[in-house]
Motif scaffolding. Structure first.
Motif, short mmCIF file in Angstrom:
data_model
loop_
_atom_site.label_atom_id
_atom_site.label_comp_id
_atom_site.label_asym_id
_atom_site.label_seq_id
_atom_site.Cartn_x
_atom_site.Cartn_y
_atom_site.Cartn_z
N ILE A 175 -1.62 3.13 -7.33
CA ILE A 175 -1.23 4.52 -7.47
C ILE A 175 -2.36 5.48 -7.12
O ILE A 175 -2.13 6.58 -6.68
N TYR A 176 -3.60 5.03 -7.29
CA TYR A 176 -4.72 5.91 -6.94
C TYR A 176 -4.73 6.14 -5.44
O TYR A 176 -4.99 7.23 -4.95
N PHE A 177 -4.42 5.07 -4.70
CA PHE A 177 -4.29 5.18 -3.25
C PHE A 177 -3.23 6.22 -2.91
O PHE A 177 -3.43 7.08 -2.06
N ALA A 178 -2.09 6.12 -3.62
CA ALA A 178 -0.99 7.06 -3.38
C ALA A 178 -1.45 8.49 -3.62
O ALA A 178 -1.22 9.39 -2.80
N VAL A 179 -2.12 8.69 -4.76
CA VAL A 179 -2.49 10.05 -5.11
C VAL A 179 -3.53 10.61 -4.14
O VAL A 179 -3.44 11.76 -3.70
N ILE A 180 -4.52 9.78 -3.78
CA ILE A 180 -5.57 10.28 -2.89
C ILE A 180 -5.01 10.62 -1.51
O ILE A 180 -5.33 11.65 -0.92
N THR A 181 -4.13 9.75 -0.98
CA THR A 181 -3.55 10.07 0.33
C THR A 181 -2.69 11.33 0.25
O THR A 181 -2.64 12.12 1.19
N MET A 182 -2.05 11.51 -0.89
CA MET A 182 -1.24 12.71 -1.07
C MET A 182 -2.11 13.96 -1.11
O MET A 182 -1.78 14.99 -0.52
N VAL A 183 -3.24 13.83 -1.81
CA VAL A 183 -4.17 14.96 -1.87
C VAL A 183 -4.68 15.28 -0.46
O VAL A 183 -4.87 16.44 -0.10
N ALA A 184 -4.87 14.23 0.36
CA ALA A 184 -5.35 14.45 1.72
C ALA A 184 -4.38 15.33 2.50
O ALA A 184 -4.78 16.23 3.23
N MET B 234 0.86 -1.19 0.00
CA MET B 234 0.00 0.00 0.00
C MET B 234 0.89 1.24 0.00
O MET B 234 1.70 1.42 0.90
N LEU B 235 0.70 2.07 -1.01
CA LEU B 235 1.53 3.28 -1.11
C LEU B 235 0.79 4.44 -0.45
O LEU B 235 -0.01 5.08 -1.10
N SER B 236 1.10 4.70 0.81
CA SER B 236 0.45 5.84 1.45
C SER B 236 1.40 7.02 1.42
O SER B 236 2.43 7.02 2.09
N PHE B 237 1.07 8.02 0.63
CA PHE B 237 1.88 9.23 0.61
C PHE B 237 1.35 10.24 1.63
O PHE B 237 1.80 11.36 1.67
N GLY B 238 0.36 9.80 2.40
CA GLY B 238 -0.27 10.75 3.30
C GLY B 238 0.05 10.48 4.77
O GLY B 238 -0.71 10.89 5.63
N GLN B 239 1.17 9.81 5.04
CA GLN B 239 1.50 9.58 6.45
C GLN B 239 1.71 10.91 7.19
O GLN B 239 1.55 10.99 8.40
#
Lengths: 349, 286
Positions: free
Chosen positions: A116-125, A60-65
């Protein structure tokens, strides 16, 4: 039944033990400024671990940590300033981010947003949250008696008090030990989680999510679980950051902060638990050295590291070094046993 | 009456902004499935080209053309030097373009400084009733946004280039077996997407100014629009731009701009919970 320790795990334990001895001895001979520098690296290492575990073990690519990092820091700041009770504040710094992770994770994970959608959405968060915090500069915006002060952040936070003796506060060296031990505990907890049944399912999700689902596990439940746990870990890092600097600011959640977490994990390597720790050590020392040496913009350096890491060594430093060690060790073993080799070849003739 | 006109105008303007900043990404991400996190910085670069045009004394319309050509060529360069090696590796593309984004912010800050610079355009205003007036420039923005989206759609829908480009994205192996040089189409598509982003940046420069970090504002909005738009990039961008532009416009009008932006994000998350493939999903139709 738990599996036996693998060679990699034993090597990791030995490296961690040696590093721990060195790190615990630092305050005996080094000044406060080095202790402060190392403490913040440990804080970022905890944050990197929360991201690296999800990426490397679960896929899981979480860019929103940084969302949870920021909420953790602000929870500590606001509660500690309002009540003076730093122990509960630190607990809140873990629990509130978990709650937010549960809400956010429910919508993202149960919505079936993957990869990648997970990554982008967490990043947007994290972008959205940073904007929201920045917009609180109006002095009327308060939580309790504490003004949020928008982009200036909240300063002059109280020092951490000893839970069983609130009249005593922790100073630089004690905070250094505390943060280091927290890092070790988090690493150990992740390692134990990985060896437990839940961990096996999580790794299975990384390998083949559909197969795990067909085996009767609901991958979404497990992904939400690890997202919430890692949210709590990132929140803990945020709380410790607030203790370290007596200060929180929206910069904790901006894109640069979020990028540097990813870079730390990528440079160290996401496959092991050691990777994020080592990567954070390398990248943070490099950037702070470059910053003090005045070599232009840190952004340029981070950008170049990120591009180079992807193009040149996508596995990260730790797997590379361990491959070299294994190769070297193999040679050493063979060199140390020349007679056996000779007799072996002799036997063939 | 005039209140209503102004309100509708504001919503239309807000929708246009969403469409303007998302169309370039709709080409790059929607058509090519390349996650370009440097999208915001392409817009930033377009704004700086507009500034350059003003400094060397070009009329604004030529500055906009300069921005399109400049960012378009830059995009081709990026595709050749970076993206080309990463096709099919989605995560790596995302990370590499994030690196590119940081690199561009850092480089522009180093050479041009972190300060905000303005680009000025004289267009005048139209009076609406006694109290209100509308800037003519904003009407141009509305026009350009819809024109950009419509021409991209027409280019991919009705021209030979568009047909071959769609074939390349759908099945590169088959298309190259038919004698098409796929790499050229990847390069051109990326270049066109970049040029549209440059156009967006140049058009935005007079209303928001230029700043190295301005891209961060737009990358989030663009991705939210294109992802919730779904599988038909241009129709999706139109629908998502309509929804989010309206949300943002109404909330900004009623509360504040920040509430508007956060409202957009919350709606996007809830929407994706129930429409995981976006608003124009083709799954389950056949």
């Amino acid at each position: 039944m738990t599996p036996k320790l693998s060679t990699t795990e034993i090597a990791t334990l030995i490296i961690l033990a040696l590093a721990s001895v060195a790190i615990l001895a630092v305050p005996k001979f080094a000044g406060l400024s080095l202790q402060l520098d190392l403490s913040i690296i440990f804080v970022y290492a905890i944050l990197a671990l929360s991201m690296g575990f999800m990426w490397g073990q679960v896929g899981m690519l979480s860019f929103g940590q940084t969302v949870f990092f920021g909420i953790g820091g602000y929870s500590y700041a606001i509660f500690a300033l309002n009540t003076g009770d730093t122990t509960t504040a630190m607990l809140l710094a873990i629990l509130l981010p978990m709650l937010v992770a549960a809400l956010l994770g429910y919508f993202i994970i149960y919505g079936g947003i993957n990869d990648i959608y997970f990554a982008v959405i967490t990043m947007v968060a994290t972008i959205a949250l940073e904007k929201a915090v920045r917009a609180t500069s109006d002095p009327r915006i308060k939580i309790g008696d504490v003004r949020l002060q928008g982009q200036n952040g909240i300063a002059a936070l109280p020092d951490l008090k000893v839970p069983w003796n609130p009249s005593e506060t922790l100073f630089v060296t004690e905070v250094y030990y505390l943060i280091f031990i927290a890092m070790l505990l988090v690493t150990a907890a992740y390692a134990l989680l990985l060896r437990a049944r839940v961990g096996r399912v999580l790794v299975g999700i990384r390998e083949n999510e559909q197969r795990i689902a067909l085996l009767g596990y609901d991958p979404r439940r497990y992904k939400l679980l690890i997202f919430v746990i890692s949210g709590g870990v990132a929140g803990l890092a945020g709380g410790l950051y607030a203790v370290w600097g007596n200060f929180v600011a929206p910069e904790m959640m901006n894109l640069n902060a979020s990028a540097s977490v990813v870079i730390n994990v990528l440079v160290g390597g996401k496959a092991s638990l050691l990777g994020p720790l080592v990567g954070t050590g390398i990248v943070q020392s490099l950037t702070s050295w470059l910053g003090s040496a005045g070599v232009g913009q840190v952004n340029v350096v981070l950008g170049l590291i990120l591009i180079a890491a992807v193009q040149v060594f996508p596995q990260g430093v730790v797997p590379m070094v361990s491959a070299i060690c294994r190769w070297g060790l193999g040679h050493l073993v063979r060199l140390a046993q020349p007679s056996r080799r000779a007799s072996a070849t002799g036997g063939k003739q | 009456m005039y209140d209503a006109i102004i309100f509708l105008y504001q919503i239309l303007f807000s929708i246009s902004l969403f469409i303007l900043i998302s169309t370039g990404l709709a080409v790059i991400f929607g058509m090519m499935k390349v996650i370009n996190l440097a999208q915001g910085e392409f817009i930033m670069l377009g704004a700086y080209f507009a500034l350059l045009g003003e400094v060397i004394g070009l009329p604004f319309i030529l500055s906009v053309v300069l921005a399109m050509v400049g960012v378009g060529l830059f995009g081709v360069l990026v595709e050749r030097l970076l993206i080309r090696f990463l096709y099919g590796r989605l995560t790596d593309t995302l990370l590499a373009t994030w690196g590119l984004s940081l690199l561009m912010i850092g480089a522009v800050t180093t050479f041009l400084g972190p300060q905000v610079a303005g680009v000025s355009v004289e267009t005048g205003r139209i009076a609406v009733g006694e109290v209100y007036s509308i800037s003519v420039y904003n009407l141009y923005i509305i026009l350009v946004a819809f024109a950009a989206l419509a021409s991209c759609w027409a280019l991919w829908r009705y021209t030979t280039f568009g047909m071959i480009a769609r074939a390349v994205m759908a099945n590169p192996g088959m298309t190259s077996a038919l004698g098409v040089d796929c790499h050229r189409y990847y390069m051109l598509t990326f270049g066109i997407g970049s040029a549209i982003s440059g156009l967006a940046g140049a058009m935005l420069a007079p209303i928001v100014g230029t700043q190295p970090t301005m891209g961060g504002l737009y990358v989030a909005q663009a991705f939210v629009s294109v992802i919730t738009g779904g599988e038909l990039p241009f129709l999706g961008t139109l629908l998502a731009g309509g929804l989010f532009g309206t949300t943002n416009g109404v909330l900004s009008y009623a509360y504040s701009q920040v509430i508007g932006e956060i409202g957009v994000f919350l709606i996007a998350i809830v929407l994706l919970r129930f429409l995981p493939h976006g608003m124009t999903s083709q799954k389950g139709r056949s």
